[in-house]
Design an enzyme around this catalytic site. Structure first.
Site, PDB file in Angstrom:
ATOM      1  N   ASP A 190       0.880  -1.218  -0.056  1.00 42.47           N
ATOM      2  CA  ASP A 190       0.078  -0.154   0.121  1.00 42.47           C
ATOM      3  C   ASP A 190       0.818   1.317  -0.020  1.00 42.47           C
ATOM      4  OD1 ASP A 190      -2.273   1.220   0.076  1.00 42.47           O
ATOM      5  OD2 ASP A 190      -2.497   1.265   2.508  1.00 42.47           O
ATOM      6  N   ARG A 200      -9.041  -0.006  12.588  1.00 42.58           N
ATOM      7  CA  ARG A 200      -8.243   0.525  13.939  1.00 42.58           C
ATOM      8  C   ARG A 200      -9.294   0.987  14.828  1.00 42.58           C
ATOM      9  NH1 ARG A 200      -3.418   4.124  11.602  1.00 42.58           N
ATOM     10  NH2 ARG A 200      -2.621   2.650  10.018  1.00 42.58           N
TER      11      ARG A 200
HETATM   12  P1  13P Z   1      -8.950   4.747   5.340  1.00 41.12           P
HETATM   13  O1  13P Z   1      -8.226   5.468   6.440  1.00 41.12           O
HETATM   14  O2  13P Z   1     -10.314   5.543   5.033  1.00 41.12           O
HETATM   15  O3  13P Z   1      -9.350   3.458   6.022  1.00 41.12           O
HETATM   16  O4  13P Z   1      -8.016   4.600   3.984  1.00 41.12           O
HETATM   17  C1  13P Z   1      -7.355   3.429   4.016  1.00 41.12           C
HETATM   18  C2  13P Z   1      -6.393   3.516   2.869  1.00 41.12           C
HETATM   19  O5  13P Z   1      -6.843   4.291   1.841  1.00 41.12           O
HETATM   20  C3  13P Z   1      -5.342   2.652   2.536  1.00 41.12           C
HETATM   21  O6  13P Z   1      -4.553   2.793   1.343  1.00 41.12           O
HETATM   22  O1  G3H Z   2      -3.518   4.916   3.379  1.00 42.02           O
HETATM   23  C1  G3H Z   2      -2.806   4.606   4.511  1.00 42.02           C
HETATM   24  C2  G3H Z   2      -3.049   3.515   5.546  1.00 42.02           C
HETATM   25  O2  G3H Z   2      -4.053   3.967   5.982  1.00 42.02           O
HETATM   26  C3  G3H Z   2      -1.950   2.952   6.090  1.00 42.02           C
HETATM   27  O3  G3H Z   2      -1.546   3.778   7.275  1.00 42.02           O
HETATM   28  O4  G3H Z   2       0.758   4.308   6.899  1.00 42.02           O
HETATM   29  O5  G3H Z   2      -0.283   4.390   9.141  1.00 42.02           O
HETATM   30  O6  G3H Z   2      -0.052   1.895   8.164  1.00 42.02           O
HETATM   31  P1  G3H Z   2      -0.234   3.429   7.996  1.00 42.02           P
HETATM   32 ZN    ZN Z   3      -4.551   5.019   0.886  1.00 37.99          ZN
END
Ligand code: 13P
Ligand code: G3H
Ligand code: ZN
Length: 339
Positions: A93, A269
């Site tokens: 991600d 979360r």
């Molecule tokens: P949220 O913060 O809305 O859960 O989005 C998560 C996200 O886009 C992770 O890449």
């Molecule tokens: O888009 C971001 C995700 O919510 C991941 O969050 O970088 O704190 O793990 P993080």
């Molecule tokens: Zn994201």
């Protein structure tokens, strides 16, 4: 079984969205697998195919460095053994170029996201194209992002830069990317809207018309920040005033317009936070980590079951299995027509 996101998108496109859930630890991993197989209380519960769903596990750079990336990868490998019926993709991600190459070289990830959305358009294309070439050489698929998510003020799109449909078409053509995250009104975190704003369906419609037929779009920042969970957190000593998220009723209309992956992290979360706050409030003499952990795993599995029902992915797992048997698994060809 680990497959690419492309395999999953092939089955879902235009009908429903695949839930892409972030994980950081053991309890989230177990809750996620149980939920996607329709199991709630125990790993050994029978799989419920009326509730089971294909899914995407997302690992952020923060999650990779929380302990050690190998710990998370080992957890997922173990879950794949404990829950052999599951079909899922493993996705990086919000990757940088460096993180993408690390995941591509690891041989474990089936999908990476290169997020160069903060760069100028030409630079975003250049970086994305490089990552796509390296990933495709190893049959790994790539998501990129165009536009900028951010905080939204009532009727004013602040620092947000909604995705330009014509640029989206040019970006896809020049990068050969497999899916595209678009900015259509959402933002990350628990405070997405100050009023009654929602998704910009008009922009989404224009994007879908401008890009190649059946090209999968991704929606980040899609947690619904359920009032019920925010209230439970606040009733147990939390301070999440004015938290708000995406209306779950907007997921399926977005899926019908090509949004095939919907990213959810914040909601998980919130569930974690509510369960642990309530446990500490209600059982102050306890100092064992397992009682709240057990309650969380069950609550998270139930939450995933609920989430999949509003994404439309509930009950789709066996259909995906059939499709993979017929059309081949990992790396699976064209996302659009199955060839
Ligand atoms: P949220 O913060 O809305 O859960 O989005 C998560 C996200 O886009 C992770 O890449
Ligand atoms: O888009 C971001 C995700 O919510 C991941 O969050 O970088 O704190 O793990 P993080
Ligand atoms: Zn994201």
């Amino acid at each position: 079984m680990i497959v690419t996101t492309k395999d999953l998108f092939r089955h879902a496109y235009g009908k429903y969205a695949i839930g892409a859930y972030n994980i950081n630890n053991l309890e989230q991993t177990v809750g996620l697998f149980r939920g996607n197989l329709g199991k709630k209380a125990k790993n050994e519960d029978p799989i419920d195919s009326s509730q089971s769903a294909p899914f995407i596990i997302q690992i952020s750079r923060g999650a990779r460095s929380y302990s050690d990336k190998r710990m998370l990868e080992a957890l997922i490998r173990a879950a794949d053994e404990v829950f052999p019926e599951a079909i899922f993709a493993v996705h990086l991600d919000h990757g940088t170029e460096e993180a993408c190459y690390d995941c591509i070289d690891s041989g474990f990830y089936s999908s990476v996201m290169i997020d160069a959305s903060h760069e100028e358009f030409a630079k975003n294309i250049e970086v994305t194209k490089k990552v796509v070439e390296k990933a495709h050489a190893k049959n790994i698929v790539v998501e990129a992002e165009l536009g900028q998510l951010g905080g939204v003020e009532e009727d004013v799109v602040g620092s947000v830069k909604l995705t330009d449909p014509a640029q989206a078409a040019e970006f896809i053509e020049k990068t050969n990317v497999d899916s595209l995250a678009v900015a259509i009104g959402t933002s990350h975190g628990a405070f997405k809207f100050t009023g009654k704003q929602g998704l910009h369906f008009d922009v989404l419609e224009k994007i879908q018309k401008a890009i190649p037929k059946n090209f999968p779009l991704v929606m980040h920042g899609s947690s619904s920040v359920p009032h019920e969970w925010v209230e439970r957190i606040n009733n147990a000593g939390g301070k999440l005033k004015d938290a708000s998220g995406v209306d779950e009723k907007q997921y399926l209309p977005a899926a019908k317009l090509g949004v095939t992956k919907i990213n959810i992290d914040t909601d998980g979360r919130l569930v974690w936070c509510a369960i642990h706050r309530e446990q500490f409030r209600d059982d102050p003499a306890n100092f064992d980590l397992r009682p709240p952990g057990k309650i969380f795993m069950q609550a998270y599995a139930e939450y995933i079951i609920h989430k999949n029902s509003v994404l439309g992915s509930t009950g789709q797992l066996e259909g995906v299995r059939e499709m993979l048997k017929k059309g081949g698994g990992k790396t699976g060809g064209c996302c659009c027509c199955g060839h």
